[in-house]
Design a protein around this motif. Structure first.
Motif, mmCIF file in Angstrom:
data_model
loop_
_atom_site.group_PDB
_atom_site.id
_atom_site.type_symbol
_atom_site.label_atom_id
_atom_site.label_comp_id
_atom_site.label_asym_id
_atom_site.label_seq_id
_atom_site.Cartn_x
_atom_site.Cartn_y
_atom_site.Cartn_z
ATOM 1 N N UNK A 159 0.817 -1.207 0.000
ATOM 2 C CA UNK A 159 0.000 0.000 0.000
ATOM 3 C C UNK A 159 0.855 1.264 0.000
ATOM 4 N N UNK A 160 1.901 1.286 0.799
ATOM 5 C CA UNK A 160 2.718 2.493 0.890
ATOM 6 C C UNK A 160 3.470 2.745 -0.406
ATOM 7 N N UNK A 161 3.986 1.687 -1.026
ATOM 8 C CA UNK A 161 4.688 1.857 -2.298
ATOM 9 C C UNK A 161 3.729 2.287 -3.401
ATOM 10 N N UNK A 162 2.517 1.732 -3.394
ATOM 11 C CA UNK A 162 1.507 2.145 -4.378
ATOM 12 C C UNK A 162 1.109 3.604 -4.162
ATOM 13 N N UNK A 163 1.066 4.015 -2.909
ATOM 14 C CA UNK A 163 0.756 5.409 -2.588
ATOM 15 C C UNK A 163 1.872 6.334 -3.084
ATOM 16 N N UNK A 164 3.120 5.932 -2.861
ATOM 17 C CA UNK A 164 4.258 6.717 -3.353
ATOM 18 C C UNK A 164 4.209 6.852 -4.871
ATOM 19 N N UNK A 165 3.918 5.757 -5.550
ATOM 20 C CA UNK A 165 3.870 5.760 -7.020
ATOM 21 C C UNK A 165 2.775 6.712 -7.514
ATOM 22 N N UNK A 166 1.594 6.596 -6.894
ATOM 23 C CA UNK A 166 0.478 7.441 -7.326
ATOM 24 C C UNK A 166 0.772 8.913 -7.042
ATOM 25 N N UNK A 167 1.407 9.187 -5.913
ATOM 26 C CA UNK A 167 1.763 10.559 -5.556
ATOM 27 C C UNK A 167 2.696 11.167 -6.602
ATOM 28 N N UNK A 168 3.680 10.411 -7.054
ATOM 29 C CA UNK A 168 4.631 10.924 -8.031
ATOM 30 C C UNK A 168 3.993 11.109 -9.404
ATOM 31 N N UNK A 203 1.060 23.935 -12.001
ATOM 32 C CA UNK A 203 0.735 24.168 -10.596
ATOM 33 C C UNK A 203 1.951 23.921 -9.712
ATOM 34 N N UNK A 204 2.919 23.165 -10.230
ATOM 35 C CA UNK A 204 4.222 23.001 -9.586
ATOM 36 C C UNK A 204 5.231 23.703 -10.471
ATOM 37 N N UNK A 205 6.035 24.569 -9.879
ATOM 38 C CA UNK A 205 7.014 25.350 -10.639
ATOM 39 C C UNK A 205 8.435 24.961 -10.218
ATOM 40 N N UNK A 206 9.391 25.373 -11.025
ATOM 41 C CA UNK A 206 10.791 25.134 -10.684
ATOM 42 C C UNK A 206 11.209 23.700 -10.978
ATOM 43 N N UNK A 207 12.159 23.207 -10.213
ATOM 44 C CA UNK A 207 12.670 21.851 -10.420
ATOM 45 C C UNK A 207 11.757 20.827 -9.771
ATOM 46 N N UNK A 208 11.680 19.650 -10.361
ATOM 47 C CA UNK A 208 10.852 18.578 -9.802
ATOM 48 C C UNK A 208 11.428 17.242 -10.264
ATOM 49 N N UNK A 209 11.934 16.469 -9.311
ATOM 50 C CA UNK A 209 12.577 15.183 -9.600
ATOM 51 C C UNK A 209 11.735 14.065 -8.981
ATOM 52 N N UNK A 210 11.282 13.137 -9.796
ATOM 53 C CA UNK A 210 10.351 12.106 -9.339
ATOM 54 C C UNK A 210 11.052 10.785 -9.051
ATOM 55 N N UNK A 254 18.012 10.444 8.266
ATOM 56 C CA UNK A 254 18.143 10.296 6.813
ATOM 57 C C UNK A 254 18.365 11.681 6.221
ATOM 58 N N UNK A 255 19.295 11.764 5.299
ATOM 59 C CA UNK A 255 19.510 12.994 4.535
ATOM 60 C C UNK A 255 19.720 12.569 3.087
ATOM 61 N N UNK A 256 19.134 13.307 2.156
ATOM 62 C CA UNK A 256 19.185 12.884 0.764
ATOM 63 C C UNK A 256 19.352 14.076 -0.169
ATOM 64 N N UNK A 257 19.335 13.796 -1.455
ATOM 65 C CA UNK A 257 19.455 14.843 -2.472
ATOM 66 C C UNK A 257 18.065 15.387 -2.779
ATOM 67 N N UNK A 258 17.808 15.717 -4.027
ATOM 68 C CA UNK A 258 16.579 16.424 -4.384
ATOM 69 C C UNK A 258 15.441 15.502 -4.806
ATOM 70 N N UNK A 259 15.682 14.194 -4.921
ATOM 71 C CA UNK A 259 14.603 13.252 -5.247
ATOM 72 C C UNK A 259 14.040 12.747 -3.915
ATOM 73 N N UNK A 260 13.293 13.611 -3.233
ATOM 74 C CA UNK A 260 13.055 13.405 -1.805
ATOM 75 C C UNK A 260 11.607 13.200 -1.378
ATOM 76 N N UNK A 261 10.650 13.271 -2.302
ATOM 77 C CA UNK A 261 9.236 13.219 -1.915
ATOM 78 C C UNK A 261 8.886 11.930 -1.168
ATOM 79 N N UNK A 262 9.317 10.791 -1.706
ATOM 80 C CA UNK A 262 8.927 9.499 -1.128
ATOM 81 C C UNK A 262 9.667 9.212 0.172
ATOM 82 N N UNK A 263 10.904 9.695 0.286
ATOM 83 C CA UNK A 263 11.629 9.543 1.549
ATOM 84 C C UNK A 263 10.872 10.286 2.652
ATOM 85 N N UNK A 264 10.395 11.492 2.328
ATOM 86 C CA UNK A 264 9.624 12.290 3.288
ATOM 87 C C UNK A 264 8.355 11.551 3.702
#
Length: 389
Positions: A64-73, A84-91, A112-122
């Motif tokens: 469920x969580x991985x499917x949620x991450x996928x759908x979110x991205x 509606x999203x501006x600037x950089x966006x890394x999925x 945990x500390x990461x680079x800019x592909x960070x939505x799912x880690x959060x």
């Protein structure tokens, strides 16, 4: 047994689940043993066992969580194209097993500390969809108050220190966090994530050297998705065996598309780091999107390559097959769960759209420590009011 026959159980791995899904989690704590898809390859250490202990609850939560991450991205992709999203966006779609497997092996005391592909880690650290979409759209309710955007997610209370836009710069910061953990005797570790594109950075080796000298509990995680922007790893690195790059520091190569291999490797790495100091994990993974939303992702690799990885190695499909093979759910029940996820994401987007933008005064906050630096100035910079004594 199928989902409809499972009783209620709350989720302790990532984030609160919906009431509908909570009904489906099993109270049965009988362990399930799962074999990793591939063996681990080790450098200067003995590899962990391929047999991983799990449970019906964990399997269903992983799905469920991985499917949620996928759908979110995927939703973020649409929002970016709608401006509606501006600037950089890394999925992160394709790499979800790294986020979920790592989280399953550690606690919120571990950083945990990461680079800019960070939505799912959060999201894995316990962040909400509302915070994600609010931040992506620059709204007040975002995890960084709408001022960080896609590349600067942050959740200090869960020991998530970003989201960093400078390639490789998060690694020395992560080693610094590990120094603080050792100094404070926290018995916790730091996972510093970076990509194969950052693996040749000099600062990475400098940070690793001092971490090894001081036996810091630092775990350097190379998320090797095989392309640094549009450059294939073999064109950028003389040696692409990133788990061996530490030379005198042990390393482990992991199938980063297998959530249970990631879980086992991270558990092993945490135990090692607390006793012996730093270790490198190379996660062999793959991103389906381009480097960022401005990159179509098909000029330096073929569409057949991308579809081949989806068919052969997709991390969510692997978990789905395990759920079905252990008779934890039917195909229809998993489809219903995916429909529920789609609605959850849509609701979070609608709520984020209604959230206000930050106040103009927010431009001057979080720049200097409170009580120091410039408070305000006029357009000609003549009316500077400094807070310095």
């Amino acid at each position: 047994m199928a989902l409809s026959r499972l009783s209620s159980r709350s989720n302790g791995i990532t984030r609160p689940l919906s009431a509908a899904f909570s009904r489906f989690l099993s109270a049965d704590t009988t362990p399930i043993t799962i074999e990793t898809s591939l063996p681990f390859t080790a450098h200067l250490c003995d590899p962990p066992s391929r047999s991983v202990e799990s449970s019906s609850q964990e399997l269903l939560t992983f799905f469920r969580t991985m499917a949620l991450m996928r759908r979110m991205e995927i939703a973020a992709d649409s929002l970016y194209k709608a401006k509606l999203i501006r600037g950089f966006c890394h999925l992160y779609d394709g790499q979800e097993a790294v986020a979920i497997g790592m989280e399953a092996a550690i606690t919120k005391k571990d950083a945990i500390i990461t680079a800019y592909r960070d939505h799912c880690i959060f999201l894995g650290r316990g962040g909400s969809l509302h915070e994600v979409f609010s931040e992506l759209m620059g709204r007040q309710a975002g995890c960084s108050k709408g001022k960080g955007g896609s590349m600067h997610f942050y959740k200090k209370e869960s020991s998530f220190y970003g989201g960093h836009g400078i390639v490789g710069a998060q690694v020395p910061l992560g080693c610094g966090i590990a120094f603080a953990q050792k100094y404070s005797k926290d018995e916790a570790v730091t996972f510093a994530l970076y990509g194969d594109g950052a693996a040749n950075q000099g600062q990475l080796f400098e940070a690793l050297n001092i971490s090894a000298l001081w036996d810091l509990p630092a775990i350097l995680v190379c998320e090797n998705n095989h392309y640094g922007m549009g450059t294939a790893e073999w064109r950028a690195a003389k040696s692409s065996s990133y788990y061996k790059r530490g030379d005198y520091v042990p390393g482990l190569k992991v199938d980063g598309m297998d959530a249970f291999a990631v879980k086992q490797a991270c558990k092993f790495a945490k135990e090692h780091a607390l006793k012996n100091g730093p270790i490198i994990l190379e996660m062999d993974t793959y991103r389906y999107h381009g480097h960022s939303m401005s990159d179509p992702g098909s000029t330096y690799r073929t569409r057949d390559e991308i579809s081949g990885v989806r068919q052969e190695r997709d991390p969510i499909e692997r978990i789905k097959k395990l759920v079905l093979s252990h008779d934890l759910a039917t195909e229809k029940e998993l489809k219903d769960m995916e429909k529920e996820i789609r609605k959850e994401v849509d609701d979070a987007i609608a709520k984020a759209k209604d959230c206000p933008m930050p106040e103009p005064s927010e431009l001057f906050t979080n720049v200097y420590a409170k009580g120091f630096g410039t408070e305000s100035f006029g357009p000609d910079r003549k009316e500077v009011k400094a807070a310095l004594p």
